[in-house]
Design an enzyme around this catalytic site. Structure first.
Site, PDB file in Angstrom:
ATOM      1  N   ARG A  72      -1.593  72.478  21.644  1.00 31.90           N
ATOM      2  CA  ARG A  72       0.020  72.344  20.557  1.00 31.90           C
ATOM      3  C   ARG A  72       0.423  73.149  19.433  1.00 31.90           C
ATOM      4  O   ARG A  72      -0.930  73.915  19.295  1.00 31.90           O
ATOM      5  CB  ARG A  72      -0.261  70.785  19.315  1.00 31.90           C
ATOM      6  CG  ARG A  72       0.002  69.304  20.052  1.00 31.90           C
ATOM      7  CD  ARG A  72      -0.437  68.482  18.955  1.00 31.90           C
ATOM      8  NE  ARG A  72      -2.194  67.804  18.308  1.00 31.90           N
ATOM      9  CZ  ARG A  72      -2.098  68.261  17.500  1.00 31.90           C
ATOM     10  NH1 ARG A  72      -0.738  69.114  16.210  1.00 31.90           N
ATOM     11  NH2 ARG A  72      -3.260  68.306  16.352  1.00 31.90           N
ATOM     12  N   TYR A 214       2.065  71.552  28.161  1.00 34.95           N
ATOM     13  CA  TYR A 214       0.675  71.312  27.593  1.00 34.95           C
ATOM     14  C   TYR A 214       0.655  69.405  27.276  1.00 34.95           C
ATOM     15  O   TYR A 214       1.684  69.052  26.031  1.00 34.95           O
ATOM     16  CB  TYR A 214      -0.013  72.387  26.383  1.00 34.95           C
ATOM     17  CG  TYR A 214      -0.474  71.912  25.624  1.00 34.95           C
ATOM     18  CD1 TYR A 214      -2.010  71.821  26.693  1.00 34.95           C
ATOM     19  CD2 TYR A 214      -0.741  70.772  24.698  1.00 34.95           C
ATOM     20  CE1 TYR A 214      -3.356  70.918  25.816  1.00 34.95           C
ATOM     21  CE2 TYR A 214      -1.808  69.255  24.241  1.00 34.95           C
ATOM     22  CZ  TYR A 214      -2.822  70.120  24.753  1.00 34.95           C
ATOM     23  OH  TYR A 214      -4.665  69.376  24.230  1.00 34.95           O
ATOM     24  N   GLY A 215      -0.103  69.138  27.550  1.00 31.29           N
ATOM     25  CA  GLY A 215      -0.253  67.357  26.446  1.00 31.29           C
ATOM     26  C   GLY A 215       0.949  67.521  25.763  1.00 31.29           C
ATOM     27  O   GLY A 215       1.569  66.565  25.765  1.00 31.29           O
ATOM     28  N   GLY A 216      -0.010  67.238  24.387  1.00 28.51           N
ATOM     29  CA  GLY A 216       1.083  67.536  23.109  1.00 28.51           C
ATOM     30  C   GLY A 216       2.164  67.680  22.529  1.00 28.51           C
ATOM     31  O   GLY A 216       2.926  66.740  22.061  1.00 28.51           O
ATOM     32  N   LYS A 223       2.487  61.984  21.057  1.00 30.33           N
ATOM     33  CA  LYS A 223       2.511  62.681  19.020  1.00 30.33           C
ATOM     34  C   LYS A 223       3.687  62.348  18.632  1.00 30.33           C
ATOM     35  O   LYS A 223       4.067  61.864  17.780  1.00 30.33           O
ATOM     36  CB  LYS A 223       1.834  64.228  19.526  1.00 30.33           C
ATOM     37  CG  LYS A 223       0.239  63.950  19.234  1.00 30.33           C
ATOM     38  CD  LYS A 223      -0.207  63.621  18.251  1.00 30.33           C
ATOM     39  CE  LYS A 223      -2.195  63.498  18.938  1.00 30.33           C
ATOM     40  NZ  LYS A 223      -2.484  62.685  18.051  1.00 30.33           N
ATOM     41  N   HIS A 243      -2.052  57.597  13.081  1.00 34.29           N
ATOM     42  CA  HIS A 243      -2.873  58.588  14.034  1.00 34.29           C
ATOM     43  C   HIS A 243      -4.935  57.848  13.780  1.00 34.29           C
ATOM     44  O   HIS A 243      -5.797  58.031  12.999  1.00 34.29           O
ATOM     45  CB  HIS A 243      -3.175  59.752  13.408  1.00 34.29           C
ATOM     46  CG  HIS A 243      -3.606  61.064  14.084  1.00 34.29           C
ATOM     47  ND1 HIS A 243      -4.508  61.656  14.020  1.00 34.29           N
ATOM     48  CD2 HIS A 243      -4.020  60.431  15.442  1.00 34.29           C
ATOM     49  CE1 HIS A 243      -4.938  62.619  15.127  1.00 34.29           C
ATOM     50  NE2 HIS A 243      -4.995  62.041  15.907  1.00 34.29           N
ATOM     51  N   SER A 265      -7.752  65.583  14.641  1.00 34.84           N
ATOM     52  CA  SER A 265      -8.293  65.968  15.535  1.00 34.84           C
ATOM     53  C   SER A 265      -9.506  66.092  15.011  1.00 34.84           C
ATOM     54  O   SER A 265      -9.609  67.129  14.406  1.00 34.84           O
ATOM     55  CB  SER A 265      -6.909  66.588  15.836  1.00 34.84           C
ATOM     56  OG  SER A 265      -5.491  66.529  15.839  1.00 34.84           O
ATOM     57  N   CYS A 267     -13.052  65.281  15.210  1.00 36.65           N
ATOM     58  CA  CYS A 267     -13.530  64.644  14.915  1.00 36.65           C
ATOM     59  C   CYS A 267     -14.032  63.291  15.092  1.00 36.65           C
ATOM     60  O   CYS A 267     -14.931  62.725  14.135  1.00 36.65           O
ATOM     61  CB  CYS A 267     -12.764  64.411  13.192  1.00 36.65           C
ATOM     62  SG  CYS A 267     -12.494  65.686  12.207  1.00 36.65           S
ATOM     63  N   ASP A 290      -6.660  57.006  19.658  1.00 39.85           N
ATOM     64  CA  ASP A 290      -5.417  57.983  19.047  1.00 39.85           C
ATOM     65  C   ASP A 290      -4.926  57.273  18.281  1.00 39.85           C
ATOM     66  O   ASP A 290      -4.279  58.122  16.439  1.00 39.85           O
ATOM     67  CB  ASP A 290      -5.348  58.752  20.146  1.00 39.85           C
ATOM     68  CG  ASP A 290      -5.049  60.110  19.429  1.00 39.85           C
ATOM     69  OD1 ASP A 290      -5.589  60.500  18.663  1.00 39.85           O
ATOM     70  OD2 ASP A 290      -3.675  60.495  19.903  1.00 39.85           O
ATOM     71  N   ARG A 381      -9.320  69.046  28.634  1.00 41.90           N
ATOM     72  CA  ARG A 381      -8.780  67.075  28.225  1.00 41.90           C
ATOM     73  C   ARG A 381      -8.929  67.136  29.171  1.00 41.90           C
ATOM     74  O   ARG A 381      -8.516  67.833  30.741  1.00 41.90           O
ATOM     75  CB  ARG A 381      -7.222  67.157  28.144  1.00 41.90           C
ATOM     76  CG  ARG A 381      -7.033  67.955  26.359  1.00 41.90           C
ATOM     77  CD  ARG A 381      -7.787  67.176  25.358  1.00 41.90           C
ATOM     78  NE  ARG A 381      -7.366  67.653  24.311  1.00 41.90           N
ATOM     79  CZ  ARG A 381      -6.501  67.335  23.590  1.00 41.90           C
ATOM     80  NH1 ARG A 381      -6.876  66.138  23.437  1.00 41.90           N
ATOM     81  NH2 ARG A 381      -6.433  67.941  21.563  1.00 41.90           N
ATOM     82  N   ARG A 412     -14.549  66.216   8.421  1.00 38.31           N
ATOM     83  CA  ARG A 412     -15.280  66.757   8.501  1.00 38.31           C
ATOM     84  C   ARG A 412     -15.932  67.435   7.176  1.00 38.31           C
ATOM     85  O   ARG A 412     -14.845  68.253   7.304  1.00 38.31           O
ATOM     86  CB  ARG A 412     -15.688  67.888   9.264  1.00 38.31           C
ATOM     87  CG  ARG A 412     -15.873  67.829  10.542  1.00 38.31           C
ATOM     88  CD  ARG A 412     -15.264  68.676  11.492  1.00 38.31           C
ATOM     89  NE  ARG A 412     -15.699  68.424  13.083  1.00 38.31           N
ATOM     90  CZ  ARG A 412     -16.461  68.267  14.109  1.00 38.31           C
ATOM     91  NH1 ARG A 412     -17.610  68.713  13.486  1.00 38.31           N
ATOM     92  NH2 ARG A 412     -16.454  67.576  15.268  1.00 38.31           N
ATOM     93  N   GLY A 508     -24.668  56.508  17.813  1.00 31.44           N
ATOM     94  CA  GLY A 508     -24.782  55.634  17.667  1.00 31.44           C
ATOM     95  C   GLY A 508     -24.836  54.765  16.487  1.00 31.44           C
ATOM     96  O   GLY A 508     -24.672  53.793  16.208  1.00 31.44           O
TER      97      GLY A 508
HETATM   98  C1  OXD Z   1      -4.944  65.106  20.542  1.00 30.60           C
HETATM   99  C2  OXD Z   1      -4.388  65.569  18.773  1.00 30.60           C
HETATM  100  O1  OXD Z   1      -4.893  65.611  21.013  1.00 30.60           O
HETATM  101  O2  OXD Z   1      -4.696  64.706  17.778  1.00 30.60           O
HETATM  102  O3  OXD Z   1      -4.802  63.368  20.307  1.00 30.60           O
HETATM  103  O4  OXD Z   1      -4.171  66.757  18.667  1.00 30.60           O
HETATM  104 MN    MN Z   2      -4.562  62.456  18.013  1.00 30.10          MN
END
Ligand code: OXD
Ligand code: MN
Length: 599
Positions: A72, A214-216, A223, A243, A265, A267, A290, A381, A412, A508
């Site tokens: 992204r 790209y995806g996002g 998103k 989210h 993201s 985590c 997500d 991914r 984190r 776990g």
């Molecule tokens: C995702 C992000 O791709 O939070 O889910 O970046």
């Molecule tokens: Mn995400």
């Protein structure tokens, strides 16, 4: 091809976009398997996809993006509300008319030599009262194939839309027109960084994306629609677009509760959503990994749906140890992007838990791997249907959604934040969400190592309006008449000791914390009130192997010094950013916490 709809607004928009972008052909997507197969074949023919060994990984394909188009692009992502104040201090803003003029220039003729696909999709089970319809126009067959997996695409969506139904228009182009007779010829199409625009017009409920495949940036249901535009709609309509993962937790007696959890993201949301508990008799099942859309029903409960139909997960670090369910999920029918290719024509990445077989490994850039740089891009991914997840809960596509008992926030945090604590009230929980932070390393961002980046509600890159107003919306949700509000918790799997050793094994073993949360919601006692909230006794959590009694004490102690520093940072650097839009209730929570820690 004649249009399979009589929706006047849709027909007009498609015609306008085609006139502007000048594609060779317009194709209306029907969401069928034959169409998916055609899209994959188109990308293979253009040299963009490599079929994996189909005996070992049936339906597995590998794509390599351009090295400049791997994630992204937050600094090219815009919230173009009419007034800059409505985008707020955490979003990039450009005047909507100026942005449209620039983008129209880029869109003009941008699809020449390409096919324009019209992709009707539903976010959420088709027909669910919480679902929304979008239509993405894209010139990328890769996008069509990924949208097939991540959303519900097809003619059924057009039936629900009818003649005058509402939809969110999502316009996408890779920004790389082709000359007569030219093909992509193995080159992932995208535009240079300063031509990329991921633009949102929240008042118009409109998305324009240009220059990235790209995806996002390109799968606009995720998103862009399900978070940035939906968060603005949710504010106006009294619901929540978040989210968050959603999981189903079942105790040994067979009683189930549903939990939503927000983490920034990277985590481990996908890992938590598919967790295999170490506590005997307990079970975790997946609703989503997500995004959660949540609305109150007439019974006063907050119900959540996962608006997505697939997982777009980070591959590196995914292994049989960290997430066995994900490894099973991606055994077939999976699109991999920017992972490494082994000599036996399968995928590999750092943290997969085994060495690649002998022979050359081809890295994500398409070169023989020299072992100096990672073989897979750290943001490589997998795109895979959620229905393939062995841990998918029976209710994962229930149109009514699932009733949420608890909401978790986390990030984190090597210090200060204990393993788990519960908010004293709804507003205290909103306070905890508003100060979520996650440690960044100097390598990841241009910040000092050990610095905490505040990522309120894990929505920093995804909130489609002023973050101060977003906090107020959460406060207001707590005042919904007759609401049976979920309990709110803060968790931290990432505590380290002074020497940098992890104090908690995670994975776990996090089921111990989920069990305590379940029991808190059930009114069982195993807790004590502290200055920062309600915390478990060490006995209520129990001790995983390798965790000493001292480690446990450190994980569950109130670090007063650390919290005072935390409060000082929120006071001086975080809350003032939101100016007059910062809710008084949250300043009040901050002052009360300060007072409790002082006494
Ligand atoms: C995702 C992000 O791709 O939070 O889910 O970046
Ligand atoms: Mn995400």
């Amino acid at each position: 091809m004649s249009a399979p709809t009589q929706n006047a607004k849709l027909l007009q928009w498609v015609q306008e976009v085609a006139a502007m972008t000048q594609p060779t052909a317009v194709v209306w997507c029907d969401g069928s398997q034959a169409e998916y197969d055609r899209m994959i074949q188109t990308t293979i023919d253009a040299g963009l996809a490599t079929p994996l060994d189909q005996a070992k990984r049936p339906g597995g394909y590998l794509f390599r993006s351009d090295p400049s188009d791997v994630a992204r692009v937050e600094n090219r992502t815009y919230i173009a509300s009419k007034s800059p104040e409505d985008a707020g201090p955490t979003n990039n803003w450009i005047d909507p008319e100026a942005l449209k003029a620039t983008m129209r220039g880029l869109y003009t003729g941008c699809m020449s030599g390409r096919t324009m696909y019209v992709i009707p999709f539903s976010m959420g089970p088709i027909g669910s009262p919480i679902a929304k319809i979008g239509v993405e126009i894209s010139d990328s067959a890769y996008v069509v194939a990924n949208m097939h997996i991540m959303t519900r695409v097809g003619t059924k969506v057009l039936e629900v839309l009818g003649k005058d139904g509402e939809f969110i228009p999502c316009l996408h182009s890779v920004g790389k027109p082709l000359a007569e007779g030219q093909s992509d010829n193995g080159q992932w199409p995208s535009a240079p960084v300063d031509h990329k625009y991921i633009s949102h017009f929240p008042e118009e409920r409109l998305i324009w994306s240009y220059g990235s495949g790209y995806g996002g940036n390109a799968l606009l249901g995720k998103k862009c629609l399900a978070l940035r535009i939906a968060s603005a709609q949710a504010r106006d309509e009294g619901w929540l677009a978040e989210h968050m993962l959603i999981l189903k937790l079942t105790n040994p007696e067979g009683k189930s509760k549903f939990v939503a959890a927000a983490f920034p993201s990277a985590c481990g949301k996908t890992n938590l959503a598919m967790l295999v508990p170490t506590v005997p008799g307990w079970k975790v099942e997946t609703i989503g990994d997500d995004i959660a859309w949540m609305k109150f029903h007439s019974d006063g409960q907050l119900y959540a749906i996962n608006p997505e139909a697939g997982f777009f997960g980070v591959a590196p670090g995914t292994s049989v140890k960290s997430n066995p369910n994900a490894m099973t999920t991606i055994a077939k029918n999976t699109i991999f992007t920017n992972v490494a290719l082994t000599s036996d024509n399968d995928v590999w990445w750092e943290g997969i838990g085994f060495d690649p077989p002998a022979g050359d490994v081809i890295d994500w850039k398409g070169k023989v791997w020299d072992k100096k740089e990672p073989a897979a891009h750290p943001n490589a991914r997998f795109t895979v249907p959620a229905s393939q997840c062995p841990a998918a809960a029976a209710e994962w596509q229930d149109p009514a959604g699932v009733p949420i008992s608890a909401i978790l926030f986390g990030g984190r945090r090597p210090g200060t934040i204990p393993l788990v604590h519960e908010a004293r009230s709804w507003n205290h929980g909103v306070f905890l969400g508003s100060i979520v932070g996650s440690e960044v390393t100097a390598a990841a961002l241009d910040l000092k190592a050990g610095t905490v980046r505040r990522d309120p509600f894990a929505m920093l890159p995804f909130c489609g309006y002023h973050m101060g107003d977003y906090f107020q919306h959460w406060i207001d949700i707590g005042k919904t008449p007759g609401a049976k509000l979920p309990r709110i918790f803060c968790v931290n799997w990432f505590r380290k000791d002074a020497g940098g050793r992890w104090l908690w094994p995670g994975y776990g073993e996090n089921s111990r914390v989920l069990k305590w949360i379940f029991e808190q919601c059930d009114g069982l006692d195993g807790s004590q009130e502290t200055e920062i909230g309600i915390m478990p006794s060490a006995e209520a959590i129990g001790r995983p192997e390798g965790v000493s009694a001292e480690d446990m004490a450190e994980l569950l102690t109130v670090d007063r010094e650390g919290w005072r520093a935390e409060i000082a940072d929120v006071h001086a650097n975080h809350y003032p950013k939101f100016g007059s839009r910062m809710p008084a209730e949250l300043w009040q929570e901050l002052r009360e916490l300060e007072a409790r820690l002082a006494s």
